[in-house]
Scaffold this motif. Structure first.
Motif, PDB file in Angstrom:
ATOM      1  N   SER A 274      -3.850  23.872  22.033  1.00 51.96           N
ATOM      2  CA  SER A 274      -3.984  24.897  21.000  1.00 51.96           C
ATOM      3  C   SER A 274      -4.026  24.266  19.603  1.00 51.96           C
ATOM      4  O   SER A 274      -3.470  23.196  19.364  1.00 51.96           O
ATOM      5  CB  SER A 274      -2.801  25.857  21.113  1.00 51.96           C
ATOM      6  N   MET A 275      -4.675  24.956  18.684  1.00 46.20           N
ATOM      7  CA  MET A 275      -4.747  24.467  17.297  1.00 46.20           C
ATOM      8  C   MET A 275      -3.708  25.167  16.415  1.00 46.20           C
ATOM      9  O   MET A 275      -3.601  24.875  15.234  1.00 46.20           O
ATOM     10  CB  MET A 275      -6.143  24.738  16.710  1.00 46.20           C
ATOM     11  N   ASN A 276      -2.966  26.115  17.017  1.00 46.92           N
ATOM     12  CA  ASN A 276      -2.107  26.975  16.194  1.00 46.92           C
ATOM     13  C   ASN A 276      -0.678  26.451  16.054  1.00 46.92           C
ATOM     14  O   ASN A 276      -0.213  25.691  16.905  1.00 46.92           O
ATOM     15  CB  ASN A 276      -2.025  28.374  16.816  1.00 46.92           C
ATOM     16  N   GLY A 277      -0.018  26.922  15.022  1.00 49.24           N
ATOM     17  CA  GLY A 277       1.413  26.655  14.857  1.00 49.24           C
ATOM     18  C   GLY A 277       2.210  27.450  15.885  1.00 49.24           C
ATOM     19  O   GLY A 277       1.657  28.290  16.609  1.00 49.24           O
ATOM     20  N   HIS A 278       3.519  27.189  15.938  1.00 48.63           N
ATOM     21  CA  HIS A 278       4.327  27.871  16.952  1.00 48.63           C
ATOM     22  C   HIS A 278       5.776  27.955  16.479  1.00 48.63           C
ATOM     23  O   HIS A 278       6.347  26.968  16.016  1.00 48.63           O
ATOM     24  CB  HIS A 278       4.250  27.087  18.268  1.00 48.63           C
ATOM     25  N   LEU A 279       6.356  29.158  16.643  1.00 50.60           N
ATOM     26  CA  LEU A 279       7.750  29.372  16.243  1.00 50.60           C
ATOM     27  C   LEU A 279       8.652  29.383  17.476  1.00 50.60           C
ATOM     28  O   LEU A 279       8.351  30.057  18.457  1.00 50.60           O
ATOM     29  CB  LEU A 279       7.857  30.726  15.525  1.00 50.60           C
ATOM     30  N   LEU A 280       9.746  28.615  17.407  1.00 50.53           N
ATOM     31  CA  LEU A 280      10.758  28.620  18.470  1.00 50.53           C
ATOM     32  C   LEU A 280      12.034  29.233  17.903  1.00 50.53           C
ATOM     33  O   LEU A 280      12.423  28.917  16.769  1.00 50.53           O
ATOM     34  CB  LEU A 280      11.083  27.190  18.921  1.00 50.53           C
ATOM     35  N   VAL A 281      12.701  30.058  18.705  1.00 48.22           N
ATOM     36  CA  VAL A 281      13.974  30.672  18.287  1.00 48.22           C
ATOM     37  C   VAL A 281      14.929  30.585  19.471  1.00 48.22           C
ATOM     38  O   VAL A 281      14.538  30.904  20.596  1.00 48.22           O
ATOM     39  CB  VAL A 281      13.773  32.164  17.878  1.00 48.22           C
TER      40      VAL A 281
END
Ligand SMILES: NC(=O)CCCC[C@@H]1SC[C@@H]2NC(=O)N[C@@H]21
Length: 477
Positions: A274-281
């Motif tokens: 993927s080229m996208n950013g990603h948020l982890l919580v």
């Protein structure tokens, strides 16, 4: 609070078109605002999910690849946090600070601690013999704004990575930076710092922080220095929480962020597609050392120095990331193996689910000074899959495998007590909860691995053996 919610954002950074070309401060701010527009969405989303703190990556606001001169318009004067400053409500107090103002407002308006990486400039003059010719120091800097928007921490990166030395100055001394919150004591350092004693180890062993905040721009190197693998291992080896936020730039092999606890990963992300950013919580213990599941400290050589040496088979040498290892092959479906190099002997007891003809595994030992892209002394015991059935490929980067292990136990006669346990599975996956470290220094698994094995490694750092100022030396390839 006994627990808290942590967030890390892997940001697909928008880079300057030509970082070698000088730009005005207006153009520099335009690029930084574009990146902060994306970070703003991540911060809002993290806050909505109840996160108390969010970490964003090294270089996440202006990227990298500048010269000292072309970086200058991106820098702000970042004051010592002791001045008690909320840039959101008092933006002009220390001159023009649009980036600090925006970060502070993001923290304040969303009631969340925000950790970001920006550049600091500090004027100096000829009374200071070390003052650079252009009349100022420039530092790679992590900043933290609390949930009111107050600047509560400023850390100047000490161990600069290779050509970063052309953009930034290193502070004269490492500066261990901590701050305390209702959800524990935090310390911070940046990327390449994780391979050195100061300030990283000092924050944990002398200042007793609960959680490390780790903005990074990490380039993955298999088999031992992939971001998720090494950072989760550092959390386990040092027995702290570790919040690692990496840049997302698959074309440069940069991906891999995580929320790691001493007993394994709570959440991680690794994606080269993927080229996208990603948020982890994820939720963490505020004080992991007070948790009933916190394990006693490990004596990393205890088992290996008392056990009888297993069969020593035919040995051969091979290279891993330019280090010459001594290898011994795992010929059978199950067995005991010992391989030694200099002071280090590595012992392995294992059982594969099935011995395949098309995959070969070796046990390797390395005891020596690594000298490429930084100088640091290592002691490493590693079980790994070779690149192919040709033994000359053992140590090459491998990302897939088919061999599961029903059990393994790896140990070594380490001279250091700083050992980071790594388990990396097929597809570059971690194995949270699937293995454990015993107090006698054995890294064991008694269950069938959920995916086939790429590597099981005890990565030892022997800090005392580093040559003086080795963090500033690098052979660049
Ligand atoms: N920006 C940084 O300081 C992080 C660089 C870390 C890179 C790690 S450490 C040594 C290995 N060499 C690499 O190319 N990647 C690994």
């Amino acid at each position: 609070l006994d627990t808290y919610t942590a967030a890390v954002y892997e940001h697909s950074v928008i880079l300057a078109k030509n970082p070698l070309k000088p730009v005005s401060s207006e153009e520099a701010l335009k690029l930084m605002d574009e990146n902060m527009d994306v970070l703003e969405e991540a911060i809002k989303s993290a806050a909505k999910q109840g996160a108390h703190i969010i970490v964003t990556p090294e270089g996440g606001i202006y990227g990298f690849g500048f010269t000292r001169g072309t970086l200058y318009p991106y820098l702000e004067d970042i004051p010592d946090p002791q001045v008690n400053w909320i840039p959101c409500t008092d933006p002009e107090r220390f001159g023009s600070s649009p980036v600090q103002k925006r970060l502070s407002c993001l923290a304040r308006h969303n009631s969340i601690y925000v950790v970001a990486n920006i550049g600091d400039k500090k004027p100096c003059n000829s009374t200071d013999p070390k003052c650079p010719g252009d009349g100022h120091y420039q530092y790679n800097t992590d900043v933290v704004f609390d949930s009111d928007g107050k600047l509560v921490a400023r850390y100047h990166k000490f161990n600069l990575f290779m050509i970063e030395q052309l953009q930034y100055d290193s502070p004269k001394e490492p500066e261990p930076v901590t701050f305390t919150t209702p959800f524990g004591k935090f310390g911070l350092f940046t990327c390449f710092d994780v391979l050195f004693h100061d300030p990283a180890v000092t924050l944990v062993s002398k200042l007793h922080v609960d959680t490390i905040l780790f903005p990074t721009a990490w380039i993955n190197v298999l088999p031992h220095l992939t971001a998720i693998e090494f950072h989760s291992a550092w959390a386990m080896g040092m027995r702290v929480n570790f919040l690692a936020s990496n840049i997302h730039l698959p074309s440069r092999n940069m991906t891999g962020s995580g929320i790691y606890a001493p007993d394994g990963s709570r959440a991680y992300y690794y994606d080269l597609e993927s080229m996208n950013g990603h948020l982890l919580v994820a939720e963490l213990d505020s004080h992991p050392s007070r948790s009933p599941s916190y394990l006693p400290s490990v004596n990393w050589s205890l088992y290996a120095t008392t056990v009888e040496t297993f069969t020593q088979d035919y040995n051969f040498t091979g290279s891993i990331f330019f280090d010459e290892y001594t290898f011994s092959e795992l010929h059978n479906e199950a067995g005991n193996l010992t391989v030694c190099q200099k002071d280090l002997c590595c012992h392995l007891n294992y059982r594969m689910t099935e011995k395949r003809e098309d995959e070969r595994y070796v046990l390797g030992a390395f005891d020596g000074l690594h000298v490429v892209e930084g100088e640091y002394y290592l002691q490493i015991c590693t079980l790994l899959k070779c690149g192919s059935t040709d033994l000359q490929t053992c140590g090459e980067a491998v990302t897939t495998a088919h061999t599961h292990f029903d059990s393994f136990s790896l140990s070594g006669t380490f001279s250091t007590n700083y050992v980071f346990p790594e388990v990396l599975l097929s597809g570059v996956r971690l194995a949270p909860g699937e293995f454990q470290v015993l107090s006698d220094g054995r890294l064991i698994s008694q269950n069938r691995t959920p995916q086939p094995v790429l590597t099981v490694t005890l990565f030892g750092r022997w800090y005392e053996k580093d040559p003086p100022n080795s963090h500033t030396h690098s052979i660049i390839l």
